[in-house]
Design an enzyme around this catalytic site. Structure first.
Site, PDB file in Angstrom:
ATOM      1  N   LYS A  74       0.828  -1.209   0.000  1.00 57.75           N
ATOM      2  CA  LYS A  74       0.000   0.000   0.000  1.00 57.75           C
ATOM      3  C   LYS A  74       0.863   1.260   0.000  1.00 57.75           C
ATOM      4  CE  LYS A  74      -4.214  -1.574   2.337  1.00 57.75           C
ATOM      5  NZ  LYS A  74      -5.143  -1.297   3.465  1.00 57.75           N
TER       6      LYS A  74
ATOM      7  N   GLU B  95       0.982  -5.233   4.285  1.00 56.72           N
ATOM      8  CA  GLU B  95      -0.093  -5.592   5.199  1.00 56.72           C
ATOM      9  C   GLU B  95      -0.720  -6.907   4.739  1.00 56.72           C
ATOM     10  OE1 GLU B  95      -2.788  -2.364   7.129  1.00 56.72           O
ATOM     11  OE2 GLU B  95      -3.887  -3.163   5.417  1.00 56.72           O
TER      12      GLU B  95
ATOM     13  N   HIS C 166     -16.447  -4.421   4.313  1.00 58.70           N
ATOM     14  CA  HIS C 166     -15.970  -3.078   4.640  1.00 58.70           C
ATOM     15  C   HIS C 166     -16.952  -2.473   5.640  1.00 58.70           C
ATOM     16  CE1 HIS C 166     -14.169   0.932   3.227  1.00 58.70           C
ATOM     17  NE2 HIS C 166     -15.027   1.233   4.167  1.00 58.70           N
TER      18      HIS C 166
ATOM     19  N   GLU D 177     -12.372   3.431   9.228  1.00 58.04           N
ATOM     20  CA  GLU D 177     -12.765   2.329   8.354  1.00 58.04           C
ATOM     21  C   GLU D 177     -12.017   1.049   8.708  1.00 58.04           C
ATOM     22  OE1 GLU D 177     -12.490   3.495   4.257  1.00 58.04           O
ATOM     23  OE2 GLU D 177     -14.161   4.897   4.473  1.00 58.04           O
TER      24      GLU D 177
ATOM     25  N   ARG E  72     -13.248  13.858   7.263  1.00 57.67           N
ATOM     26  CA  ARG E  72     -14.249  14.713   6.619  1.00 57.67           C
ATOM     27  C   ARG E  72     -15.622  14.068   6.788  1.00 57.67           C
ATOM     28  NH1 ARG E  72     -15.267  11.184   2.634  1.00 57.67           N
ATOM     29  NH2 ARG E  72     -13.512  10.106   1.636  1.00 57.67           N
TER      30      ARG E  72
ATOM     31  N   VAL F  73     -19.678  10.474   2.189  1.00 53.89           N
ATOM     32  CA  VAL F  73     -20.812  10.445   1.263  1.00 53.89           C
ATOM     33  C   VAL F  73     -22.011   9.766   1.929  1.00 53.89           C
ATOM     34  CG1 VAL F  73     -21.635   9.620  -0.981  1.00 53.89           C
ATOM     35  CG2 VAL F  73     -19.258  10.360  -0.728  1.00 53.89           C
TER      36      VAL F  73
ATOM     37  N   ARG G 236     -26.180   4.971  -4.117  1.00 51.10           N
ATOM     38  CA  ARG G 236     -25.587   6.090  -4.847  1.00 51.10           C
ATOM     39  C   ARG G 236     -26.017   5.987  -6.308  1.00 51.10           C
ATOM     40  NH1 ARG G 236     -19.303   6.898  -2.924  1.00 51.10           N
ATOM     41  NH2 ARG G 236     -19.553   6.417  -0.713  1.00 51.10           N
TER      42      ARG G 236
END
Length: 450
Positions: A157, A199, A207, A273, A291, A294, A337
């Site tokens: 990552k 990782e 998720h 998360e 922040r 969505v 969405r």
């Protein structure tokens, strides 16, 4: 003075404007040339032209955004999500200009924006993390030995990655060194930071995430969400609370997320998360988004807390309006969405003018949108038209009500992803919580047009 500049567009700009107006705060929205006639521009008290349609010349032009806020007499700036919302340098620039930044301090944004630093902070806060490197992988480290200790498959990552970018998977030792070099090169070119870390990779993971609030003194959570139904690492359907989580896992991710916020001295709304391994029944930290998300409306629906209002209270007054004991959870909420994309053409964007638009109505139905009938969907930005949110007493009822709401939605003039949502919500795997973040990719015929 209370005059808020909204440095964003579309549905989130409309969302912020409406809550600000309810609080008696005047609003100015920054717009590009393509958005001068947008719904956000019409409902704000004023709009300020930032520049041409391409985002780098308008919504990502930091100097133009700050100058517009100052020229229109604003005392605060809300970045929404995307664009500059997690840019630590921009947050610092806003503060240096004498404006109130509606969000956490630049230092917290910078720490959580660096995946390796965020992972280390999570470990110190007691947040469960996946087995991996402690900090960035240095060029002098024995990557082969470290990888053997972590075990395969694993993931390389980018420390500065995000949104599904800067990630490469390694299934065999022979691929490791070349993958690390490619990842470093890609990270340097895309993010300006070549550092990476290793990782353990959890296949078929869900998720899940925790919504937190902090005002620098007090820190709380507002429950969890599941965002496992994804396409190309972009969330498609979200729900709250996260279904089928063992009580001990739910308690651990909620409490440790609050502790992470406390250790950061966090101020504002944020999301922690996690990957959840349903086989091992273990959750592990992915990242923290500094922040508004969505998918924040599903949390609002099950808690009756206006998260944008809390953001503005924290920014203006220095304190949120509630404590942990004030948060109560009711029912189940699902969000779809809805994008202007053509499912029959590999989800290619479908810009154009919306000729007809009719949103569903009824108890528990909420639509957050930045478009109206006659609106032009431009090819310059994210193609999301709206978020269809349905709140019901339980998950089965929520699925049924969401399917009905999708059926009652009418959008003509552009293609949309509504058929995809209907297909996914009708799948037995979704009903049984047997889906995962790679569910769509692993079933290539899943979204074929009926």
């Amino acid at each position: 003075m209370r005059r808020l500049f909204i440095a964003n567009r579309g549905e989130i700009a409309v969302r912020i404007i409406r809550t600000a107006k309810e609080m008696g705060i005047a609003t100015v929205v920054g717009v590009s040339e393509a958005d001068v006639d947008s719904l956000a521009a019409h409902i704000a008290d004023e709009h300020a032209l930032l520049g041409p349609a391409p985002a780098p010349a308008s919504y990502l032009n930091q100097d133009a955004v700050v100058a517009a806020a100052l020229e229109h007499g604003c005392d605060a700036l809300h970045p929404g999500y995307g664009f500059l919302s997690e840019n630590a340098a921009f947050a610092a620039k806003v503060a240096e200009a004498g404006l109130i930044w509606v969000g956490p301090a630049a230092e917290a944004i910078g720490m959580m924006g660096n995946k390796a630093q965020a992972r280390d902070a999570a470990r110190r806060a007691g947040v469960p993390i996946l087995k991996g490197t402690d900090g960035p992988l240095r060029p002098e480290d024995d990557a082969l030995e470290i990888a053997r200790e972590i075990g395969y498959p694993l993931v390389v990552k980018a420390s500065a990655g995000g949104g599904g970018r800067g990630i490469r998977f390694v299934h065999h030792e022979a691929e490791l060194l070349s993958t690390i070099e490619m990842a470093r090169g890609e990270a340097g070119a895309v993010f300006g930071d070549p550092t990476v870390y290793l990782e353990r990779f959890v296949e078929f993971a869900r998720h899940v995430e925790v919504q937190i609030l902090g005002d620098g003194k007090d820190f709380i959570h507002l429950g969890d969400r599941d965002c496992s139904m994804q396409r190309r690492s972009q969330k498609v359907i979200e729900e709250a609370p996260a279904p089928d989580l063992p009580d001990v896992v739910r308690r651990t991710i909620r409490e440790s997320s609050v502790e992470l916020a406390r250790q950061c001295g966090y101020s504002g709304a944020g999301t922690v998360e996690f990957l959840y391994d349903p086989i091992r029944q273990e959750a592990a930290f992915i990242e923290m988004n500094t922040r508004i998300q969505v998918e924040h409306p599903i949390t609002e629906q099950i808690t009756s807390v206006d998260l944008v209002r809390e953001q503005l209270l924290i920014a203006y007054e220095g304190a949120m309006s509630l404590m942990q004991e004030d948060v109560a959870f009711t029912g189940h909420a699902i969000e779809c969405r809805i994008n202007a994309e053509d499912p029959e053409k590999n989800f290619f964007p479908s810009p154009g003018r919306i000729a007809r638009l009719a949103w569903p109505e009824g108890s528990g139905v909420r639509v957050d949108s930045g478009v109206g009938e006659g609106s032009v969907v431009t090819p310059f930005y994210d193609s999301m038209l709206a978020k269809l949110v349905v709140h019901a007493s339980d998950r089965p009822g929520g699925i049924e009500a969401t399917l009905q709401a999708l059926q009652n939605t009418r959008i003509e003039g552009v293609k949309t992803t509504i058929p995809m949502h209907s297909t996914l919500l009708s799948r037995p795997e979704f009903a049984d919580v047997a889906h995962h973040s790679k569910f769509i990719e692993n079933m290539p015929d899943l979204l074929e047009a009926p």
